[in-house]
Design a protein around this motif. Structure first.
Motif, mmCIF file in Angstrom:
data_model
loop_
_atom_site.group_PDB
_atom_site.id
_atom_site.type_symbol
_atom_site.label_atom_id
_atom_site.label_comp_id
_atom_site.label_asym_id
_atom_site.label_seq_id
_atom_site.Cartn_x
_atom_site.Cartn_y
_atom_site.Cartn_z
ATOM 1 N N GLY A 88 0.827 -1.200 0.000
ATOM 2 C CA GLY A 88 0.000 0.000 0.000
ATOM 3 C C GLY A 88 0.858 1.246 0.000
ATOM 4 N N GLU A 89 0.274 2.351 -0.421
ATOM 5 C CA GLU A 89 1.029 3.601 -0.458
ATOM 6 C C GLU A 89 1.559 3.978 0.915
ATOM 7 O OE1 GLU A 89 2.139 5.479 -2.800
ATOM 8 O OE2 GLU A 89 1.240 4.393 -4.474
ATOM 9 N N ASN A 90 0.771 3.713 1.969
ATOM 10 C CA ASN A 90 1.217 4.081 3.316
ATOM 11 C C ASN A 90 2.039 2.983 3.981
ATOM 12 O OD1 ASN A 90 -0.684 2.165 4.073
ATOM 13 N ND2 ASN A 90 -1.811 3.526 5.459
ATOM 14 N N GLY A 91 2.198 1.848 3.303
ATOM 15 C CA GLY A 91 3.031 0.774 3.824
ATOM 16 C C GLY A 91 2.322 -0.215 4.727
ATOM 17 N N ILE A 92 1.142 0.130 5.192
ATOM 18 C CA ILE A 92 0.409 -0.764 6.102
ATOM 19 C C ILE A 92 -1.004 -1.017 5.570
ATOM 20 C CG2 ILE A 92 1.733 -0.430 8.210
ATOM 21 C CD1 ILE A 92 -0.161 1.793 9.032
ATOM 22 N N GLY A 93 -1.053 -1.336 4.274
ATOM 23 C CA GLY A 93 -2.292 -1.808 3.672
ATOM 24 C C GLY A 93 -3.404 -0.794 3.617
ATOM 25 N N GLU A 94 -3.050 0.499 3.649
ATOM 26 C CA GLU A 94 -4.010 1.603 3.565
ATOM 27 C C GLU A 94 -4.971 1.671 4.753
ATOM 28 O OE1 GLU A 94 -3.314 3.819 1.559
ATOM 29 O OE2 GLU A 94 -1.980 2.685 0.262
ATOM 30 N N ILE A 95 -4.682 0.955 5.853
ATOM 31 C CA ILE A 95 -5.502 1.161 7.045
ATOM 32 C C ILE A 95 -5.176 2.539 7.602
ATOM 33 C CG2 ILE A 95 -5.657 -1.299 7.558
ATOM 34 C CD1 ILE A 95 -3.663 -0.782 9.879
ATOM 35 N N GLY A 218 -7.582 -6.428 16.317
ATOM 36 C CA GLY A 218 -7.985 -7.555 15.483
ATOM 37 C C GLY A 218 -8.523 -7.107 14.148
ATOM 38 N N ARG A 219 -9.349 -6.078 14.178
ATOM 39 C CA ARG A 219 -9.951 -5.562 12.941
ATOM 40 C C ARG A 219 -8.900 -4.921 12.032
ATOM 41 N NH1 ARG A 219 -12.951 -2.376 15.220
ATOM 42 N NH2 ARG A 219 -11.886 -0.385 14.890
ATOM 43 N N GLU A 220 -8.031 -4.088 12.592
ATOM 44 C CA GLU A 220 -7.055 -3.380 11.769
ATOM 45 C C GLU A 220 -6.024 -4.345 11.170
ATOM 46 O OE1 GLU A 220 -7.716 -0.575 10.864
ATOM 47 O OE2 GLU A 220 -8.446 0.742 12.436
ATOM 48 N N ALA A 222 -6.529 -7.498 10.564
ATOM 49 C CA ALA A 222 -7.237 -8.298 9.558
ATOM 50 C C ALA A 222 -7.336 -7.533 8.243
ATOM 51 C CB ALA A 222 -8.624 -8.671 10.071
ATOM 52 N N GLU A 223 -7.669 -6.252 8.312
ATOM 53 C CA GLU A 223 -7.767 -5.439 7.103
ATOM 54 C C GLU A 223 -6.406 -5.307 6.421
ATOM 55 O OE1 GLU A 223 -10.441 -4.030 5.571
ATOM 56 O OE2 GLU A 223 -11.669 -5.164 6.991
ATOM 57 N N MET A 224 -5.385 -5.108 7.233
ATOM 58 C CA MET A 224 -4.038 -4.940 6.699
ATOM 59 C C MET A 224 -3.580 -6.205 5.962
ATOM 60 S SD MET A 224 -0.518 -4.135 8.843
ATOM 61 C CE MET A 224 -1.523 -3.488 10.159
ATOM 62 N N VAL A 225 -3.770 -7.350 6.589
ATOM 63 C CA VAL A 225 -3.290 -8.588 5.996
ATOM 64 C C VAL A 225 -4.158 -9.010 4.819
ATOM 65 C CG1 VAL A 225 -2.766 -11.017 6.434
ATOM 66 C CG2 VAL A 225 -2.192 -9.293 8.147
ATOM 67 N N ASP A 226 -5.444 -8.701 4.849
ATOM 68 C CA ASP A 226 -6.283 -8.976 3.672
ATOM 69 C C ASP A 226 -5.782 -8.195 2.455
ATOM 70 O OD1 ASP A 226 -7.884 -10.817 4.916
ATOM 71 O OD2 ASP A 226 -9.606 -9.485 5.179
ATOM 72 N N TYR A 227 -5.326 -6.973 2.680
ATOM 73 C CA TYR A 227 -4.725 -6.189 1.592
ATOM 74 C C TYR A 227 -3.491 -6.905 1.048
ATOM 75 C CZ TYR A 227 -2.841 -2.111 -0.891
ATOM 76 O OH TYR A 227 -2.359 -1.260 -1.861
ATOM 77 N N TYR A 228 -2.677 -7.408 1.949
ATOM 78 C CA TYR A 228 -1.451 -8.144 1.613
ATOM 79 C C TYR A 228 -1.786 -9.407 0.807
ATOM 80 C CZ TYR A 228 3.397 -9.532 2.973
ATOM 81 O OH TYR A 228 4.722 -9.860 3.015
#
Length: 318
Positions: A88-95, A218-220, A222-228
Protein backbone atom coordinates in the motif's frame (compact mmCIF):
# COMPACT_ATOMS: atom_id res chain seq x y z
CA UNK A 1 11.79 -9.45 33.31
CA UNK A 2 12.19 -11.55 30.17
CA UNK A 3 15.71 -12.73 29.54
CA UNK A 4 15.67 -12.40 25.75
CA UNK A 5 16.23 -8.77 24.81
CA UNK A 6 15.27 -8.03 21.22
CA UNK A 7 15.84 -5.13 18.86
CA UNK A 8 14.02 -5.17 15.54
CA UNK A 9 15.46 -3.44 12.46
CA UNK A 10 12.46 -2.84 10.20
CA UNK A 11 11.34 -1.13 6.98
CA UNK A 12 7.86 -1.20 8.38
CA UNK A 13 5.43 -2.60 5.87
CA UNK A 14 2.72 -5.17 6.51
CA UNK A 15 4.84 -8.20 7.41
CA UNK A 16 7.06 -5.97 9.56
CA UNK A 17 3.93 -4.93 11.45
CA UNK A 18 3.22 -8.62 12.02
CA UNK A 19 6.81 -9.04 13.22
CA UNK A 20 6.26 -6.26 15.77
CA UNK A 21 3.08 -7.96 16.97
CA UNK A 22 4.85 -11.32 17.34
CA UNK A 23 7.67 -9.79 19.38
CA UNK A 24 5.24 -7.85 21.57
CA UNK A 25 3.12 -10.96 22.12
CA UNK A 26 5.85 -13.46 22.99
CA UNK A 27 6.09 -13.78 26.79
CA UNK A 28 9.76 -14.80 26.57
CA UNK A 29 10.72 -11.52 24.93
CA UNK A 30 11.59 -8.04 26.11
CA UNK A 31 11.29 -5.87 22.98
CA UNK A 32 13.68 -3.03 23.68
CA UNK A 33 13.44 -0.96 20.53
CA UNK A 34 12.81 -0.73 16.83
CA UNK A 35 15.41 0.73 14.50
CA UNK A 36 13.84 1.81 11.24
CA UNK A 37 15.19 1.48 7.74
CA UNK A 38 14.10 2.14 4.18
CA UNK A 39 12.75 -0.48 1.76
CA UNK A 40 9.03 -1.19 1.81
CA UNK A 41 8.65 2.54 2.55
CA UNK A 42 10.89 5.54 3.12
CA UNK A 43 12.60 5.56 6.50
CA UNK A 44 10.45 8.41 7.85
CA UNK A 45 7.33 6.42 6.99
CA UNK A 46 8.79 3.33 8.63
CA UNK A 47 9.19 5.33 11.84
CA UNK A 48 5.61 6.59 11.69
CA UNK A 49 4.22 3.14 10.90
CA UNK A 50 6.18 1.55 13.74
CA UNK A 51 4.89 4.12 16.22
CA UNK A 52 1.31 3.63 15.00
CA UNK A 53 1.51 -0.15 15.34
CA UNK A 54 3.03 0.05 18.81
CA UNK A 55 0.26 2.40 19.95
CA UNK A 56 -2.39 0.13 18.44
CA UNK A 57 -0.93 -2.73 20.51
CA UNK A 58 -0.48 -0.58 23.63
CA UNK A 59 3.26 -1.27 23.58
CA UNK A 60 4.31 2.33 24.11
CA UNK A 61 7.35 1.38 26.20
CA UNK A 62 9.22 0.37 23.03
CA UNK A 63 11.54 3.02 21.61
CA UNK A 64 11.63 3.75 17.89
CA UNK A 65 14.82 5.08 16.27
CA UNK A 66 15.27 6.37 12.74
CA UNK A 67 18.16 4.57 11.07
CA UNK A 68 19.87 5.11 7.75
CA UNK A 69 17.73 6.46 4.92
CA UNK A 70 19.51 4.95 1.92
CA UNK A 71 22.14 2.41 0.92
CA UNK A 72 25.86 3.08 1.07
CA UNK A 73 25.95 2.95 -2.73
CA UNK A 74 23.42 5.69 -3.41
CA UNK A 75 22.78 9.28 -2.41
CA UNK A 76 19.07 8.66 -1.86
CA UNK A 77 16.52 5.88 -1.80
CA UNK A 78 13.75 5.58 -4.38
CA UNK A 79 10.92 3.26 -3.43
CA UNK A 80 10.13 0.50 -5.91
CA UNK A 81 6.57 0.64 -7.34
CA UNK A 82 6.05 -3.01 -6.43
CA UNK A 83 6.53 -2.12 -2.76
CA UNK A 84 3.54 0.22 -2.91
CA UNK A 85 1.59 -2.45 -4.77
CA UNK A 86 2.24 -5.07 -2.09
CA UNK A 87 2.15 -2.95 1.07
CA UNK A 88 0.00 0.00 0.00
CA UNK A 89 1.03 3.60 -0.46
CA UNK A 90 1.22 4.08 3.32
CA UNK A 91 3.03 0.77 3.82
CA UNK A 92 0.41 -0.76 6.10
CA UNK A 93 -2.29 -1.81 3.67
CA UNK A 94 -4.01 1.60 3.57
CA UNK A 95 -5.50 1.16 7.04
CA UNK A 96 -6.05 4.57 8.62
CA UNK A 97 -4.49 4.65 12.07
CA UNK A 98 -4.31 7.85 14.15
CA UNK A 99 -1.18 9.95 14.02
CA UNK A 100 1.11 8.64 16.77
CA UNK A 101 1.29 10.42 20.08
CA UNK A 102 4.70 8.88 20.72
CA UNK A 103 7.74 10.67 19.38
CA UNK A 104 10.75 8.93 17.83
CA UNK A 105 13.63 8.33 20.22
CA UNK A 106 16.38 10.92 20.18
CA UNK A 107 19.95 10.07 19.35
CA UNK A 108 21.74 8.13 16.65
CA UNK A 109 20.26 4.67 16.00
CA UNK A 110 23.63 3.07 15.34
CA UNK A 111 25.08 4.39 18.60
CA UNK A 112 22.02 3.15 20.48
CA UNK A 113 22.45 -0.33 19.03
CA UNK A 114 26.16 -0.46 19.84
CA UNK A 115 25.50 0.58 23.44
CA UNK A 116 22.80 -2.10 23.70
CA UNK A 117 25.31 -4.72 22.54
CA UNK A 118 27.77 -3.54 25.19
CA UNK A 119 25.07 -3.62 27.87
CA UNK A 120 23.30 -6.90 27.12
CA UNK A 121 25.93 -8.90 25.25
CA UNK A 122 24.90 -12.52 24.69
CA UNK A 123 21.37 -11.80 25.96
CA UNK A 124 20.69 -9.49 23.00
CA UNK A 125 18.98 -10.56 19.77
CA UNK A 126 18.88 -8.40 16.65
CA UNK A 127 16.35 -9.18 13.93
CA UNK A 128 16.87 -7.13 10.74
CA UNK A 129 13.98 -7.60 8.30
CA UNK A 130 14.94 -4.89 5.82
CA UNK A 131 18.20 -3.81 4.16
CA UNK A 132 21.32 -4.48 6.21
CA UNK A 133 22.58 -0.90 6.01
CA UNK A 134 22.12 -0.17 9.72
CA UNK A 135 23.83 -3.35 10.87
CA UNK A 136 26.75 -2.90 8.48
CA UNK A 137 27.23 0.66 9.74
CA UNK A 138 27.31 -0.60 13.33
CA UNK A 139 29.85 -3.31 12.48
CA UNK A 140 32.05 -0.76 10.71
CA UNK A 141 31.92 1.55 13.72
CA UNK A 142 32.27 -1.17 16.38
CA UNK A 143 33.64 -4.42 14.89
CA UNK A 144 33.66 -6.20 18.27
CA UNK A 145 29.86 -6.39 18.26
CA UNK A 146 29.94 -9.47 16.00
CA UNK A 147 31.51 -11.45 18.86
CA UNK A 148 29.62 -9.81 21.71
CA UNK A 149 26.00 -10.01 20.53
CA UNK A 150 24.06 -13.18 21.28
CA UNK A 151 22.04 -13.67 18.12
CA UNK A 152 21.53 -12.01 14.73
CA UNK A 153 18.68 -13.49 12.71
CA UNK A 154 17.97 -11.79 9.40
CA UNK A 155 15.07 -12.03 7.01
CA UNK A 156 16.70 -11.84 3.63
CA UNK A 157 18.30 -13.66 0.78
CA UNK A 158 17.63 -16.90 -1.05
CA UNK A 159 19.89 -19.89 -1.48
CA UNK A 160 17.78 -22.75 -2.87
CA UNK A 161 15.03 -20.76 -4.59
CA UNK A 162 14.99 -17.77 -6.97
CA UNK A 163 14.93 -14.21 -5.69
CA UNK A 164 11.82 -12.06 -5.64
CA UNK A 165 13.36 -8.97 -7.28
CA UNK A 166 15.60 -10.69 -9.81
CA UNK A 167 16.26 -14.36 -10.49
CA UNK A 168 19.04 -14.32 -7.90
CA UNK A 169 18.24 -11.46 -5.51
CA UNK A 170 15.77 -11.07 -2.65
CA UNK A 171 14.48 -7.56 -1.98
CA UNK A 172 16.16 -6.80 1.36
CA UNK A 173 19.58 -7.86 0.14
CA UNK A 174 19.13 -6.22 -3.25
CA UNK A 175 18.49 -2.83 -1.61
CA UNK A 176 22.11 -2.64 -0.39
CA UNK A 177 24.25 -5.57 -1.47
CA UNK A 178 27.46 -3.88 -0.38
CA UNK A 179 26.28 -3.59 3.22
CA UNK A 180 24.84 -7.09 3.09
CA UNK A 181 28.19 -8.43 1.92
CA UNK A 182 29.95 -6.82 4.89
CA UNK A 183 27.45 -8.46 7.26
CA UNK A 184 27.60 -11.90 5.62
CA UNK A 185 31.39 -11.94 5.69
CA UNK A 186 31.86 -10.64 9.25
CA UNK A 187 28.87 -11.45 11.45
CA UNK A 188 27.64 -14.70 12.94
CA UNK A 189 24.03 -14.93 11.79
CA UNK A 190 21.07 -17.06 10.87
CA UNK A 191 19.61 -16.41 7.42
CA UNK A 192 15.86 -16.84 7.23
CA UNK A 193 15.33 -16.36 3.53
CA UNK A 194 12.78 -17.11 0.85
CA UNK A 195 13.80 -20.76 1.11
CA UNK A 196 11.58 -21.05 4.19
CA UNK A 197 9.47 -17.90 4.45
CA UNK A 198 7.53 -18.76 1.30
CA UNK A 199 6.26 -21.85 3.10
CA UNK A 200 4.72 -19.92 6.00
CA UNK A 201 1.44 -18.74 4.51
CA UNK A 202 -1.54 -16.93 5.98
CA UNK A 203 -5.02 -16.89 4.42
CA UNK A 204 -8.27 -15.05 4.94
CA UNK A 205 -9.38 -17.92 7.17
CA UNK A 206 -6.91 -16.67 9.78
CA UNK A 207 -7.68 -12.98 9.31
CA UNK A 208 -11.37 -13.71 9.83
CA UNK A 209 -10.49 -15.13 13.25
CA UNK A 210 -8.91 -11.79 14.14
CA UNK A 211 -11.82 -9.82 12.73
CA UNK A 212 -14.30 -11.86 14.75
CA UNK A 213 -12.58 -10.86 17.99
CA UNK A 214 -14.38 -7.51 17.81
CA UNK A 215 -11.30 -5.53 18.93
CA UNK A 216 -9.61 -2.62 17.19
CA UNK A 217 -6.29 -4.43 16.81
CA UNK A 218 -7.99 -7.56 15.48
CA UNK A 219 -9.95 -5.56 12.94
CA UNK A 220 -7.06 -3.38 11.77
CA UNK A 221 -4.61 -6.26 11.41
CA UNK A 222 -7.24 -8.30 9.56
CA UNK A 223 -7.77 -5.44 7.10
CA UNK A 224 -4.04 -4.94 6.70
CA UNK A 225 -3.29 -8.59 6.00
CA UNK A 226 -6.28 -8.98 3.67
CA UNK A 227 -4.72 -6.19 1.59
CA UNK A 228 -1.45 -8.14 1.61
CA UNK A 229 -3.21 -11.35 0.56
CA UNK A 230 -4.94 -9.55 -2.28
CA UNK A 231 -1.56 -8.25 -3.50
CA UNK A 232 -0.17 -11.77 -3.43
CA UNK A 233 -3.06 -12.93 -5.62
CA UNK A 234 -1.52 -10.72 -8.32
CA UNK A 235 2.21 -11.12 -7.67
CA UNK A 236 2.30 -14.76 -6.49
CA UNK A 237 -1.02 -16.46 -7.33
CA UNK A 238 0.50 -19.93 -6.94
CA UNK A 239 1.04 -19.43 -3.20
CA UNK A 240 -2.68 -19.11 -2.28
CA UNK A 241 -1.92 -16.86 0.67
CA UNK A 242 0.63 -14.30 1.89
CA UNK A 243 4.08 -15.18 3.16
CA UNK A 244 5.00 -14.39 6.76
CA UNK A 245 8.54 -13.31 5.89
CA UNK A 246 9.38 -11.00 8.78
CA UNK A 247 7.39 -12.55 11.64
CA UNK A 248 8.91 -15.92 10.80
CA UNK A 249 12.40 -14.43 11.26
CA UNK A 250 11.32 -13.14 14.68
CA UNK A 251 9.94 -16.56 15.55
CA UNK A 252 13.20 -18.26 14.56
CA UNK A 253 15.27 -15.72 16.49
CA UNK A 254 13.33 -16.64 19.62
CA UNK A 255 13.02 -20.37 18.90
CA UNK A 256 15.65 -21.64 16.43
CA UNK A 257 14.05 -25.10 16.40
CA UNK A 258 11.42 -23.77 13.98
CA UNK A 259 13.98 -24.33 11.19
CA UNK A 260 16.63 -26.74 10.03
CA UNK A 261 19.83 -25.07 8.90
CA UNK A 262 23.06 -25.79 7.10
CA UNK A 263 26.35 -24.21 8.13
CA UNK A 264 28.04 -22.19 5.42
CA UNK A 265 30.45 -19.34 4.85
CA UNK A 266 28.70 -16.90 2.56
CA UNK A 267 29.06 -13.62 0.76
CA UNK A 268 26.85 -11.35 -1.33
CA UNK A 269 27.71 -10.68 -4.94
CA UNK A 270 27.85 -7.04 -5.99
CA UNK A 271 28.60 -7.39 -9.70
CA UNK A 272 25.91 -6.14 -12.09
CA UNK A 273 24.87 -9.54 -13.45
CA UNK A 274 24.30 -11.27 -10.10
CA UNK A 275 23.79 -8.25 -7.85
CA UNK A 276 22.41 -9.18 -4.45
CA UNK A 277 22.84 -12.96 -4.61
CA UNK A 278 23.52 -14.68 -1.27
CA UNK A 279 25.77 -17.63 -2.00
CA UNK A 280 28.57 -19.77 -0.57
CA UNK A 281 31.93 -18.00 -0.49
CA UNK A 282 34.37 -20.01 -2.66
CA UNK A 283 37.32 -18.49 -0.81
CA UNK A 284 36.11 -19.96 2.51
CA UNK A 285 34.52 -23.26 1.52
CA UNK A 286 37.25 -25.27 3.27
CA UNK A 287 37.48 -23.08 6.36
CA UNK A 288 37.24 -24.94 9.67
CA UNK A 289 34.63 -22.53 11.05
CA UNK A 290 31.49 -21.13 9.46
CA UNK A 291 29.59 -17.99 10.36
CA UNK A 292 26.19 -18.38 8.69
CA UNK A 293 23.38 -20.81 9.44
CA UNK A 294 21.07 -20.93 6.43
CA UNK A 295 17.50 -22.03 7.07
CA UNK A 296 16.56 -24.60 4.43
CA UNK A 297 13.57 -26.37 6.01
CA UNK A 298 10.85 -25.28 8.41
CA UNK A 299 8.44 -26.76 10.93
CA UNK A 300 5.64 -24.81 9.30
CA UNK A 301 2.65 -26.23 11.17
CA UNK A 302 4.20 -25.69 14.59
CA UNK A 303 5.25 -22.15 13.73
CA UNK A 304 1.85 -21.17 12.32
CA UNK A 305 0.19 -22.54 15.46
CA UNK A 306 2.49 -20.43 17.62
CA UNK A 307 2.00 -17.40 15.36
CA UNK A 308 -1.79 -17.55 15.58
CA UNK A 309 -1.75 -18.19 19.33
CA UNK A 310 0.60 -15.25 19.90
CA UNK A 311 -1.24 -12.72 17.77
CA UNK A 312 -4.80 -13.80 18.54
CA UNK A 313 -4.13 -13.60 22.28
CA UNK A 314 -2.55 -10.16 21.84
CA UNK A 315 -5.40 -8.84 19.66
CA UNK A 316 -8.02 -10.01 22.16
CA UNK A 317 -6.59 -7.48 24.62
CA UNK A 318 -6.39 -4.58 22.19
Amino acid sequence: MAKKKIILDLDTGIDDALAIAYAVADPAVDLLAIICSYGNVYVENAVTNSLKILELLHATNVKVYQGRSHSVEKAKFVRMPVSAQIHGENGIGEIDLPSPKMAPAQGDAIDFFIEAVKKYGKDLILVPTGPLTNLAAAIKKYPALVDQIGNITIMGGALTVPGNVTNVAEANIQQDATSADRVFRQAKLTQVGLDVTLRTLLTKKETQIWRSLGTKAGREFAEMVDYYIKAYEVTSPDLHGCALHDPFAVGVAIDPSFVQTIDLNMYVTTDEKYYGRTIGDPARLSAAETNVKVAVNADVDRYLKAFMEHLTTLFKKN
